[in-house]
Design a protein around this motif. Structure first.
Motif, PDB file in Angstrom:
ATOM      1  N   SER A  53       0.825  -1.211   0.000  1.00  0.00           N
ATOM      2  CA  SER A  53       0.000   0.000   0.000  1.00  0.00           C
ATOM      3  C   SER A  53       0.860   1.262   0.000  1.00  0.00           C
ATOM      4  CB  SER A  53      -0.940   0.009   1.208  1.00  0.00           C
ATOM      5  OG  SER A  53      -1.872  -1.033   1.126  1.00  0.00           O
ATOM      6  N   ILE A  54       1.941   1.257   0.775  1.00  0.00           N
ATOM      7  CA  ILE A  54       2.837   2.420   0.814  1.00  0.00           C
ATOM      8  C   ILE A  54       3.431   2.660  -0.568  1.00  0.00           C
ATOM      9  CG2 ILE A  54       5.066   3.271   1.686  1.00  0.00           C
ATOM     10  CD1 ILE A  54       4.366   1.820   4.344  1.00  0.00           C
ATOM     11  N   LEU A  55       3.944   1.608  -1.195  1.00  0.00           N
ATOM     12  CA  LEU A  55       4.565   1.771  -2.512  1.00  0.00           C
ATOM     13  C   LEU A  55       3.541   2.176  -3.569  1.00  0.00           C
ATOM     14  CD1 LEU A  55       7.137  -1.141  -2.449  1.00  0.00           C
ATOM     15  CD2 LEU A  55       7.596   1.314  -2.246  1.00  0.00           C
ATOM     16  N   ASN A  56       2.347   1.616  -3.501  1.00  0.00           N
ATOM     17  CA  ASN A  56       1.314   2.038  -4.449  1.00  0.00           C
ATOM     18  C   ASN A  56       1.000   3.521  -4.281  1.00  0.00           C
ATOM     19  OD1 ASN A  56       0.492  -0.080  -6.237  1.00  0.00           O
ATOM     20  ND2 ASN A  56      -0.380  -1.156  -4.489  1.00  0.00           N
ATOM     21  N   TYR A  83       0.186   8.339   7.408  1.00  0.00           N
ATOM     22  CA  TYR A  83      -0.449   7.741   6.221  1.00  0.00           C
ATOM     23  C   TYR A  83      -1.945   7.508   6.419  1.00  0.00           C
ATOM     24  CZ  TYR A  83       3.958   6.916   3.792  1.00  0.00           C
ATOM     25  OH  TYR A  83       5.139   7.080   3.130  1.00  0.00           O
ATOM     26  N   ALA A  84      -2.498   7.878   7.577  1.00  0.00           N
ATOM     27  CA  ALA A  84      -3.914   7.650   7.850  1.00  0.00           C
ATOM     28  C   ALA A  84      -4.762   8.281   6.749  1.00  0.00           C
ATOM     29  CB  ALA A  84      -4.308   8.208   9.197  1.00  0.00           C
ATOM     30  N   GLY A  85      -5.634   7.489   6.164  1.00  0.00           N
ATOM     31  CA  GLY A  85      -6.523   7.974   5.122  1.00  0.00           C
ATOM     32  C   GLY A  85      -5.897   8.034   3.739  1.00  0.00           C
ATOM     33  N   LEU A  86      -4.594   7.768   3.632  1.00  0.00           N
ATOM     34  CA  LEU A  86      -3.912   7.848   2.344  1.00  0.00           C
ATOM     35  C   LEU A  86      -3.744   6.485   1.691  1.00  0.00           C
ATOM     36  CD1 LEU A  86      -1.071  10.392   3.201  1.00  0.00           C
ATOM     37  CD2 LEU A  86      -3.276  10.863   2.106  1.00  0.00           C
ATOM     38  N   LEU A  87      -3.670   5.433   2.508  1.00  0.00           N
ATOM     39  CA  LEU A  87      -3.398   4.087   1.991  1.00  0.00           C
ATOM     40  C   LEU A  87      -4.693   3.325   1.762  1.00  0.00           C
ATOM     41  CD1 LEU A  87      -0.411   3.053   4.265  1.00  0.00           C
ATOM     42  CD2 LEU A  87      -0.351   4.251   2.086  1.00  0.00           C
ATOM     43  N   GLN A  88      -4.643   2.466   0.771  1.00  0.00           N
ATOM     44  CA  GLN A  88      -5.809   1.631   0.471  1.00  0.00           C
ATOM     45  C   GLN A  88      -5.502   0.189   0.747  1.00  0.00           C
ATOM     46  OE1 GLN A  88      -7.996   2.581  -2.916  1.00  0.00           O
ATOM     47  NE2 GLN A  88      -7.712   4.739  -2.598  1.00  0.00           N
TER      48      GLN A  88
END
Length: 156
Positions: free
Chosen positions: A6-9, A151-156
């Motif tokens: 998720s971080i890399l995406n 990253y709250a709310g940024l990752l899927q």
């Protein structure tokens, strides 16, 4: 649970169709170079589904981790990291290569010593941080706190 995919995406972005990256390479998915610099996009007439890209990304992450495990300074730093901090080191190695991450000698030594605030400051004072300011700021915050709150709310 690791959030590296998720971080890399999020950090790399995802594009299903080939495009030319900022360095002039044909690229697809989550930053996968698919041809030589300057190659015409017309050579690449396919679409990469997101699930296939994630599987490919997971394979690249596993290869990156194997290379990281061959570097004693990186292994020493990883041994002091919780999962969020580990994900950040993997993201950095994915972005700049394991050799690039290994070049953060002082930062890695501070991590190995448990000095996460110092490591965070070191990350922010690097050329990498000047080149990728927002990503570096997020990564440094995770390294400092050991939490993925930034990253709250940024990752899927």
């Amino acid at each position: 649970m690791s959030q590296i995919i998720s971080i890399l995406n999020f950090e790399e972005g995802f594009k299903a169709t080939p495009y030319i990256d900022t360095e002039g390479y044909p690229t697809v998915g989550t930053g996968f170079k698919i041809g030589p610099k300057g190659a015409a996009l017309s050579n690449y007439t396919f679409t990469l589904p997101k699930d296939a890209s994630d599987a490919w990304l997971e394979s690249f992450v596993n290869q990156t981790i194997a290379k990281m495990n061959a570097s004693p300074p990186i292994v020493a730093a990883l041994s002091k990291c919780n999962e969020p901090r580990r994900d950040i080191l993997i993201s950095m190695a994915f972005q700049m290569g394991v050799a690039g991450l290994a070049g953060f000698k002082n930062t890695l030594a501070m991590i190995a010593a448990g000095n996460f605030a110092g490591a965070s400051a070191g990350m922010l004072s690097s050329l990498w941080a000047k080149q990728t300011k927002n990503r570096a700021a997020r990564h440094a915050e995770v390294m400092r706190t050991g939490e993925m709150t930034v990253y709250a709310g940024l990752l899927q």
